[in-house]
Write a protein that holds these residues in place. Structure first.
Motif, PDB file in Angstrom:
ATOM      1  N   PHE A 162      28.078  57.984  81.590  1.00 38.25           N
ATOM      2  CA  PHE A 162      28.407  59.566  81.787  1.00 38.25           C
ATOM      3  C   PHE A 162      28.812  60.183  80.646  1.00 38.25           C
ATOM      4  O   PHE A 162      28.269  61.317  80.605  1.00 38.25           O
ATOM      5  CB  PHE A 162      29.919  59.331  82.898  1.00 38.25           C
ATOM      6  N   ALA A 163      29.304  59.301  79.465  1.00 36.89           N
ATOM      7  CA  ALA A 163      29.528  60.119  78.049  1.00 36.89           C
ATOM      8  C   ALA A 163      28.139  60.486  77.690  1.00 36.89           C
ATOM      9  O   ALA A 163      28.219  61.506  77.132  1.00 36.89           O
ATOM     10  CB  ALA A 163      30.239  59.174  77.307  1.00 36.89           C
TER      11      ALA A 163
ATOM     12  N   SER B 109      35.148  60.988  77.933  1.00 39.45           N
ATOM     13  CA  SER B 109      34.457  60.660  79.377  1.00 39.45           C
ATOM     14  C   SER B 109      35.618  60.223  80.350  1.00 39.45           C
ATOM     15  O   SER B 109      35.820  60.561  81.320  1.00 39.45           O
ATOM     16  CB  SER B 109      33.374  59.843  79.332  1.00 39.45           C
TER      17      SER B 109
END
Length: 73
Positions: free
Chosen positions: A19-20, A30
């Motif tokens: 996700f980061a 994140s």
């Protein structure tokens, strides 16, 4: 700690890192974002289904869940 718990932790960590990368943020940012807007709760509750899906699908689900809970991404 059971093997299943270790796998779950590793999977959630993978999702935080992915996700980061996808949204160009640091992993600690994140983590805070996913924690604040219920993304981590979603992963914890739905691990059994999510870990067999493509990672991109999980990342899209995380984005939607967080957005519904007030996130801006």
């Amino acid at each position: 700690m059971s093997e299943k718990t270790i796998w779950k932790i590793q999977y959630i960590n993978l999702c935080i890192s992915a996700f980061a990368r996808k949204y160009k943020m640091q992993p600690h940012v994140s983590f805070r974002y996913l924690n604040q807007y219920a993304g981590l709760d979603f992963l914890d509750r739905n691990y059994e289904a999510e870990h067999i899906l493509p990672l991109e699908d999980t990342l899209n689900s995380l984005q939607l869940i967080c957005h519904r809970n007030g996130g801006t991404i």
